[in-house]
Design an enzyme around this catalytic site. Structure first.
Site, PDB file in Angstrom:
ATOM      1  CD  GLN B 126      -2.738   1.172   2.526  1.00 20.90           C
ATOM      2  OE1 GLN B 126      -2.448   0.468   3.497  1.00 20.90           O
ATOM      3  NE2 GLN B 126      -3.820   1.925   2.500  1.00 20.90           N
ATOM      4  CD  GLU B 245      -9.357  -0.682   6.165  1.00 24.67           C
ATOM      5  OE1 GLU B 245      -9.105   0.483   5.842  1.00 24.67           O
ATOM      6  OE2 GLU B 245      -8.741  -1.301   7.032  1.00 24.67           O
ATOM      7  CD  GLU B 378      -6.101  10.119  18.774  1.00 26.64           C
ATOM      8  OE1 GLU B 378      -5.517   9.491  17.863  1.00 26.64           O
ATOM      9  OE2 GLU B 378      -6.203   9.689  19.933  1.00 26.64           O
TER      10      GLU B 378
END
Lengths: 377, 391
Positions: B126, B245, B378
Site C-alpha cells: 500500500q 474495511e 482521533e
C-alpha cells in the site's frame, strides 16, 4: 441473532413513548416529583389502560403474557423521560416475585389489581447495614400458632410509603423467606421521604406485624430473590440506556447551539471528542444490555448476564452522566435544566441493584471458571 | 429480537469452523497461536488454501470469486478464521486493491489482476502515507506526470507494511497539482515494484522488528493503462477502499483468544504454589476486559446483523476505536502476567523463559500501532462526532 423489534413491539414502544413524552417534559416532571406520592396517578392509570402494568403476567392472572423484550422497551421509554412511576418496583420486582412464587390465591389477589392499576406492591428487602445480597438478616419472621409475625427494619424501601402491599424478606429458621404484608395492619410503621433523583423511599419498621408466606412456607428464597434481582438489573439496564441516550442527545444539541468565544461549542475538538467517547460508552452498554434481555427471554439463568449488565451500565452511567454535566457547563448544575437529573437518576439506579464494583467482584470471582465468554453459545 | 443464530447461520458457522480447523496446515496455525512471526511462504500458503476453497475473497463481486454472503455470514467467516488461528487473507490484496479494481478498474485490469490478487500470486503493498501526509492524507505530494503512454512518478511513500515482500504497489499520486481542491488532483496508480527507480528501505520499529518500509520513486515510468478508473478520481477510490474495511475492522476473536491464553497462564502455579489469578486485582482486570470484549463482540454482531445492504449500522464506527483499544489492553495484560520474565525478550530458544513471555513486551510495543493505522483513533472520534452526533 436479531437485535431489532418486530412490528408489534414497535407499536407498543410508540404508544408508550407517545404517552410518556406527552405526560413529561422537564418542568412537568419537576412538579410531579415535588408533590406526593412522587408520581402521577393519572399516568399510572393510563399505563394500566394500555396494558403495560400487566405486560409480563400470564393472561390467566390478568396480565398480557408478554416477555422481557416488551417489558424492557417500556423501561427504556421510562428512562428517556425519567418517568417517576414505580413500574419496575411494582411490576417487575414485586409482581415478578408474586408471579414466580405466589399461590393461586395470591396471584389472583395481587396480579389482577396490579395490572389494572389499583394495587401497588413493592419489595421491602434492603436493610440498614446490608448491601445487595439476596439475604435478610435484620428482619426476622417467626411462626406462632399458625401465624407468622415479622420484626425489624427495612430501609430504604422504594415507594414504601405509598405501596398498597409489601413483599418482605425476612430471616426464618429455613433461611431467607418472603412474606406478603398488608402495610395497614398493626405493627407496621412507615416513614416516607423523597430521594435526590425525585424518587420515593421509606423506612418500614415492623414490630410483630402479621405476614403470609409468599407461596409455600419454610422455603429458603435466597435463589429466587437473586433471580428477581437479576431480572430487575436487566430491565433497569434498558431504563438506563434510555436515560443515557437522552443525556447524550441533550448534550450534543447544546454543543451545537451554545456560543462562547463567538462560536458554537462544537467547534472545540476538546468537547466533541469527549462526546464521541460518550457515544462509544453508550453503544457498548446498549449491546450488553440488549444481549442480557435476550438471555432473560431465552429462559436461561440470568444471573451472569445481570452482573455483566450491572457492571457495564454502571460504568457507562458514571461516564455519560458526569460528562453530560461537564460538557454543558454551569447550566447543567441547575435544577431547572434537565440533564443533571439524568445523572442523579443513573446514580440511583446503580445503587438500587448493585454498583459496578459489586458486579465486577462477582465476575472476578468466577473469571477462572471459563476460557472465553461466547454470547452465541 | 432473537439471541440464537438461525439454523442456517449456525450451520454456516460450523462449516467454517470445520474448514479452518482441518484444512489449514497445523504448523501455520500453531505459529499464529504462539504469536510467532509468519514467513512470506506461510502467509501465501494459507491464502492459497482459502482461495482454492473459495474462501479468500467472499466479499468480492460474484464474477470474481465473491459469495454474496450476508454481513452476518462475513462476520462469522472472519471470526471463525481468527479463532482457529488462521492468518486472514492479505488485507492489501483482498480488502484494499482488489475491491477497487473490481469496482472501478477497466476490464483489462480486472482480467489481468483480480485472479492473481485473490490467490496471492501478486503480493500488493500500500502506497498511501507519506512523511508529510499521515492523518491528513490529501496533502500527499508524490507526483505522476504524463509523458506519452506513461506516467513518470517521483516521491516517497512510508509506513509500507511488509513492503519487503511486495511485488506491486498501489499508490495515490498527485496528477493535477493545480486542482482547485487538493482532493481533486489525486489518481490511483498500480506500480510494479521491480520497475527501475523504485527503492524499498526498511524502518526499524520500537519492538526491534522491520515490518514497515519507506518506498522511494525516482523517475519511475508506469504504463498509462495502470491508472485505475479515471484520472484525478483517486480520492474517491481511496475513500471507498477505507470505508470497505467494515468486516474484520475489530478483530474480536483474536483479542478473545489472546485474553483466554493470558488467563490460562495466570492460572499456572508459581514457585510458591499460588497462582496470579488468585490476586483479586488481576482477576478484576481480567473480568473487566472480558466484559468489554463481550460488549465489543455484541456490537460487531449488531452491526453485522442489522446492516442493510451497503449501509453500515452507525455503531460500526465504534468498532475500530474500541477494537484497537482492547487489542492493546490485552497485549498489555500479557506483559503483566509475564512479570519479570517479560524482560527476557532477547533470550534465544532454549531459554527457561517460555516463548510467549519473551514476545510479550515486543508485541505490546508493536500493537501501539493499532490505534494509529487505518485512520487513527482521533480520526475515528472526529467521524463519530461529525457524522453520527452531528457535531
Amino acid at each position: 441473532m436479531d437485535f431489532t423489534y418486530d412490528s408489534e413491539q414497535k407499536a407498543l414502544r410508540d404508544a408508550v413513548r407517545g404517552l410518556l413524552t406527552k405526560a413529561y417534559d422537564s418542568a412537568r416532571r419537576r412538579d410531579v416529583v415535588s408533590d406526593e406520592p412522587g408520581f402521577d396517578s393519572g399516568v399510572w392509570a393510563q399505563l394500566a389502560e394500555m396494558g403495560v402494568l400487566g405486560l409480563p403476567f400470564a393472561e390467566a392472572d390478568g396480565g398480557m403474557g408478554a416477555g422481557p423484550v416488551e417489558v424492557g422497551l417500556v423501561a427504556e421509554e421510562i428512562g428517556r423521560v425519567l418517568a417517576p412511576e414505580p413500574f419496575v418496583e411494582a411490576v417487575v420486582v414485586a409482581g415478578g416475585l408474586v408471579a414466580d412464587l405466589g399461590t393461586a390465591e395470591q396471584k389472583a389477589a395481587i396480579l389482577a389489581p396490579l395490572s389494572d392499576g389499583t394495587l401497588i406492591p413493592v419489595l421491602a428487602h434492603t436493610e440498614p447495614g446490608g448491601r445487595w445480597e439476596p439475604v435478610a438478616r435484620a428482619v426476622t419472621a417467626r411462626e406462632d400458632a399458625g401465624t407468622w409475625r415479622l420484626t425489624g427494619t427495612k430501609e430504604p424501601v422504594a415507594h414504601g410509603a405509598r405501596a398498597d402491599l409489601l413483599v418482605v424478606s425476612a430471616a426464618t429458621p429455613a433461611g431467607t423467606g418472603l412474606f406478603v404484608v398488608d402495610p395497614t395492619v398493626d405493627g407496621v410503621t412507615r416513614t416516607g421521604y423523597a430521594l435526590h433523583d425525585g424518587g420515593r423511599a421509606a423506612q418500614v419498621v415492623l414490630d410483630g406485624a402479621v405476614g403470609t408466606p409468599l407461596g409455600a412456607a419454610d422455603v429458603d428464597r435466597t435463589g429466587d430473590l437473586e433471580v428477581a434481582q437479576a431480572r430487575a438489573i436487566i430491565i433497569r439496564g434498558q431504563e438506563a440506556v434510555g436515560a443515557m441516550q437522552v443525556a447524550l442527545d441533550t448534550t450534543t444539541a447544546y454543543l451545537t447551539t451554545r456560543k462562547q468565544f463567538g462560536v458554537t461549542l462544537n467547534k472545540f475538538q476538546a468537547l466533541t471528542f469527549r462526546a464521541a467517547d460518550m457515544y462509544v460508552s453508550l453503544e457498548l452498554a446498549r449491546s450488553i444490555a440488549s444481549w442480557a434481555l435476550l438471555v432473560l427471554d431465552s429462559g436461561a439463568d440470568p444471573r451472569e448476564a445481570a452482573a455483566r449488565t450491572g457492571f457495564q451500565i454502571g460504568r457507562a452511567g458514571h461516564h455519560i452522566g458526569q460528562e453530560a454535566i461537564q460538557l454543558h457547563g454551569g447550566i447543567a448544575m441547575t435544577a431547572e435544566y434537565s440533564v443533571g437529573h439524568y445523572m442523579s437518576h443513573l446514580t440511583a439506579l446503580e445503587h438500587a441493584l448493585g454498583d459496578r464494583r459489586f458486579h465486577l467482584g462477582r465476575l472476578a470471582a468466577s473469571v477462572g471458571d471459563h476460557g472465553t465468554v461466547d454470547p452465541l453459545a | 429480537m432473537r439471541l440464537q443464530l438461525s439454523p442456517e447461520d449456525a450451520a454456516f458457522r460450523e462449516e467454517m469452523r470445520t474448514f479452518f480447523t482441518t484444512q489449514v496446515p497445523q504448523g501455520i496455525r500453531d505459529a499464529v497461536a504462539e504469536r510467532r512471526e509468519l514467513s512470506k511462504e506461510q502467509i501465501v500458503e494459507a491464502q492459497r488454501v482459502l482461495n482454492a476453497a473459495g474462501l479468500a475473497v467472499p466479499h468480492w463481486p460474484a464474477e470474481w470469486g465473491g459469495k454474496g454472503w450476508t454481513q452476518l455470514q462475513k462476520h462469522l467467516w472472519h471470526e471463525e478464521m481468527l479463532q482457529a488461528c488462521v492468518p486472514p487473507p492479505l488485507s492489501f490484496n483482498t480488502n484494499m486493491v482488489g475491491p477497487v479494481i473490481a469496482t472501478f478498474g477497466s476490464d483489462e485490469l480486472k482480467e489481468r489482476f483480480l485472479a492473481p490478487t485473490a490467490n496471492l500470486d501478486i503480493w500488493w503493498s500500500q502506497g498511501f502515507s507519506e512523511p508529510d501526509a499521515g492523518s491528513d492524507l490529501a496533502s500527499l505530494r508524490t507526483s505522476a506526470v504524463r509523458d506519452g503512454d506513461e506516467w513518470v512518478v517521483n516521491g516517497q511513500k512510508t509506513w509500507t507494511t511488509l513492503g519487503q515482500y511486495g511485488d506491486w504497489i498501489f499508490c495515490l499520486v498527485r496528477t493535477d497539482p493545480d486542482a482547485p481542491k487538493r482532493q481533486q488532483g489525486i489518481s490511483f496508480l498500480l506500480i510494479d515494484m521491480t520497475s527501475p527507480g523504485v527503492t524499498v528501505r526498511p524502518i526499524e520499529l520500537i519492538d526491534g522488528g522491520v515490518e514497515v518500509n519507506e518506498v522511494w520513486f525516482e523517475d519511475v515510468r508506469v504504463p498509462a493503462d495502470q491508472l485505475v478508473g479515471e484520472e484525478n478520481k483517486g480520492w474517491t477510490y481511496a475513500k471507498f477502499l477505507l470505508g470497505n474495511e467494515r468486516v474484520g475492522v475489530a478483530p474480536v476473536a483474536s483479542t478473545k483468544r489472546l485474553l483466554a491464553q493470558a488467563k490460562e497462564r495466570a492460572q499456572e502455579k508459581l514457585a510458591d504454589g499460588s497462582t496470579l489469578l488468585e490476586d483479586p486485582l488481576l482477576a478484576a482486570r481480567f473480568a473487566e476486559l472480558e466484559n468489554e470484549v463481550l460488549a465489543l463482540e455484541l456490537t460487531a454482531l449488531r452491526v453485522a446483523a442489522n446492516s442493510a445492504g451497503d449501509k453500515p449500522h452507525p455503531a460500526s464506527s465504534v468498532l475500530k476505536l474500541k477494537g484497537t483499544e482492547l487489542q492493546q489492553a490485552v497485549t498489555e495484560i500479557v506483559v503483566d502476567v509475564a512479570g519479570p520474565a517479560s524482560l527476557a525478550s532477547g533470550a534465544p530458544d532454549g531459554s527457561d523463559v517460555p516463548h510467549w513471555a519473551r514476545v510479550a513486551t515486543p508485541q505490546y510495543l508493536n500493537y501501539r500501532k493499532a490505534s494509529i493505522y487505518g485512520g487513527s483513533n482521533e480520526v475515528q472520534r472526529s467521524i463519530i462526532a461529525s457524522s453520527i452526533l452531528g457535531l
